[in-house]
Design an enzyme around this catalytic site. Structure first.
Site, PDB file in Angstrom:
ATOM      1  N   HIS A  81      28.379  35.810  43.808  1.00 59.75           N
ATOM      2  CA  HIS A  81      29.138  35.725  42.558  1.00 59.75           C
ATOM      3  C   HIS A  81      29.002  34.309  41.993  1.00 59.75           C
ATOM      4  O   HIS A  81      29.544  33.360  42.556  1.00 59.75           O
ATOM      5  CB  HIS A  81      30.595  36.017  42.937  1.00 59.75           C
ATOM      6  CG  HIS A  81      31.519  36.139  41.783  1.00 59.75           C
ATOM      7  ND1 HIS A  81      31.526  37.246  40.966  1.00 59.75           N
ATOM      8  CD2 HIS A  81      32.487  35.312  41.314  1.00 59.75           C
ATOM      9  CE1 HIS A  81      32.470  37.088  40.055  1.00 59.75           C
ATOM     10  NE2 HIS A  81      33.057  35.927  40.236  1.00 59.75           N
ATOM     11  N   SER A 125      32.421  36.568  35.095  1.00 62.76           N
ATOM     12  CA  SER A 125      33.566  37.032  35.871  1.00 62.76           C
ATOM     13  C   SER A 125      34.767  37.354  34.984  1.00 62.76           C
ATOM     14  O   SER A 125      34.625  38.142  34.065  1.00 62.76           O
ATOM     15  CB  SER A 125      33.892  35.970  36.919  1.00 62.76           C
ATOM     16  OG  SER A 125      34.508  36.577  38.012  1.00 62.76           O
TER      17      SER A 125
HETATM   18  C1  GCU Z   1      38.800  37.414  41.222  1.00 57.32           C
HETATM   19  C2  GCU Z   1      39.221  38.657  40.485  1.00 57.32           C
HETATM   20  C3  GCU Z   1      38.069  39.211  39.647  1.00 57.32           C
HETATM   21  C4  GCU Z   1      37.522  38.129  38.755  1.00 57.32           C
HETATM   22  C5  GCU Z   1      37.146  36.917  39.579  1.00 57.32           C
HETATM   23  C6  GCU Z   1      36.708  35.698  38.749  1.00 57.32           C
HETATM   24  O1  GCU Z   1      37.857  37.728  42.195  1.00 57.32           O
HETATM   25  O2  GCU Z   1      39.656  39.593  41.424  1.00 57.32           O
HETATM   26  O3  GCU Z   1      38.501  40.302  38.865  1.00 57.32           O
HETATM   27  O4  GCU Z   1      36.423  38.606  38.018  1.00 57.32           O
HETATM   28  O5  GCU Z   1      38.266  36.482  40.318  1.00 57.32           O
HETATM   29  O6  GCU Z   1      37.013  35.580  37.588  1.00 57.32           O
HETATM   30  O7  GCU Z   1      36.065  34.818  39.340  1.00 57.32           O
END
Ligand code: GCU
Length: 416
Positions: free
Chosen positions: A397, A256
């Site tokens: 995710h 992420s």
């Molecule tokens: C949020 C953010 C993303 C990121 C994510 C994370 O959703 O908008 O850009 O990748 O957090 O790091 O879990």
């Protein structure tokens, strides 16, 4: 029943409208056409046809573009780092591994900042072992239930470790330590908050505050992602001093926001021999010009700033973006790179991540290496493992067992 379906459709329809109103698109049929900048054409219009031109002309100018326009400039000044071994257990993970916890103290002479690296090294392997490096999100203690794992120094600034969501072992499913050790890899992890606390108002606790003249308003000043990438290189500096690990076989893995930072670290520091970005989305592997899921407007407004101020000029203005994320991934060539997506992670735009990896392929071709080689996304759990790799797995995710197994299959393929 019919009414029910109709009601759901109306509801979905209004949700889609709402998302469209918020500037977020989740509808593949509504992705407008876009034109990607030419990876192999220099700013002056020269066609790049061989690896010498790539290394001399195109690679440096793309690094400059990402520094000045997106992640900010990583300073060249050296910060003093000292290492203190806080703990060693030669009989950890049922005797399979040696665990070490090492304090890094970064200092500029008048101020210092501490971070703790947690490492497991396989016992059964003779000789040097390959190593995987990656930040954790909720402190070293979150990666395993073991009560002898020390709290990461910056953690209390962000959240008390007694907070129910941040307790010991709370993210253990994201860290397949046993498997990693069984497959003969060492693993080194640090909490990313130790390098740059990911919370508003804590810049003074970040390593950026150790650099003189830091001015976060400067258009090309490095911010959180730049700092996290810098920190990965400092972990590499330390690993290079460790006789058990073979840093010529190093894997940098980030999930992420850390998937974004891993790509940026890998682009700059060629000591990372394989780079893996998991669910990195906008500002990571996903193409920004593809209007799907998170946008530059959203990601560049997350506090504390992750990107240099210059990047905001492209918010709601992606067509003006003179670069895109395939060019970041291409900076890792000829080193193998792997991009992973999750089916339900629409915010990160799996197809955009796939296409980011696909369009990096021509840089690999300059070295006679193989990119993804297809514009058709593979099915769920059908990884592509060329010099550029990609998978999409079922689920949300996250970092899962499937991800780790695939990452190590990819690393084995290139290291063994
Ligand atoms: C949020 C953010 C993303 C990121 C994510 C994370 O959703 O908008 O850009 O990748 O957090 O790091 O879990």
């Amino acid at each position: 029943m019919k009414n029910c379906v109709a009601a759901v459709l109306v509801l979905l329809g209004s949700l889609t409208n709402l998302q469209a109103q918020n500037g977020i698109n989740y509808d593949e049929s509504k992705v407008p056409d876009y034109v990607l900048p030419e990876l192999l054409t220099s700013n002056a219009g020269t066609r790049i046809t061989n690896k010498q031109q790539w290394e001399k002309i195109r690679r440096p100018e793309l690094l400059e573009t990402f520094s000045s326009q997106m992640y900010g400039r990583t300073p060249n000044d050296k910060i003093k780092v000292s290492y203190t071994l806080l703990d060693e257990n030669k009989n950890d993970l049922n005797g399979k591994a040696t665990r070490r916890q090492v304090k890094f103290t970064f200092s500029n002479g008048s101020k210092s900042i501490d971070a703790i690296l947690l490492m497991y090294i396989p016992n059964q392997v003779k000789g040097k072992v390959p190593v995987i490096i990656g930040y954790n999100f909720k402190g070293n203690h979150s990666t395993h239930k073991d009560s002898s794992i020390l709290y990461s120094p910056a953690l209390h600034l962000v959240k008390e470790p007694t907070n129910p969501d941040w307790v010991r072992g709370c993210q253990a499913t994201r860290w397949a330590f046993d498997d990693i050790i069984d497959r003969g890899y060492a693993i080194a992890t640090m909490c990313y908050h130790d390098i740059f606390p990911d919370k508003k108002g804590l810049k003074d606790h970040s390593i950026v505050s150790l650099f003189s003249n830091y001015n976060s308003n400067k258009s090309d000043e490095w911010q959180a992602i730049g700092a996290w990438a810098w920190g990965s290189s400092r972990i590499m500096d330390y690993l290079e001093t460790q006789k058990e690990v073979d840093t010529k076989k190093s894997v940098l893995m980030g999930h992420s926001r850390q998937g974004k930072a891993a790509l940026w670290a890998g682009a700059q520091d060629t000591r990372f021999k394989i780079v893996i970005s998991n669910d990195s989305g906008e500002g990571g592997a996903a193409l920004s010009k593809r209007f799907f899921g998170e946008t530059i407007e959203k990601v560049s407004n997350i506090p504390p700033a992750w990107f240099a101020p210059a990047y905001s000029q492209y918010a709601n203005n992606e067509a003006k973006l003179p670069f895109d994320q395939h060019e970041l991934i291409a900076l890792i060539a000829p080193r193998p790179v792997y991009v992973a997506s999750a089916e339900e992670d629409l915010w990160a735009d799996p197809k955009g991540e796939f296409l980011g990896a696909y369009h990096a392929g021509p840089a690999y071709a300059l070295y006679g290496l193989k990119g993804l080689g297809t514009t058709t996304m593979p099915g769920i759990h059908q990884p592509i493992m060329n010099d550029v790799g990609y998978h999409i797995r079922a689920g949300k995710h996250d970092v899962t067992q499937y991800d780790w197994t695939s990452f190590m299959n990819f690393a084995d393929k290139h290291f063994k």
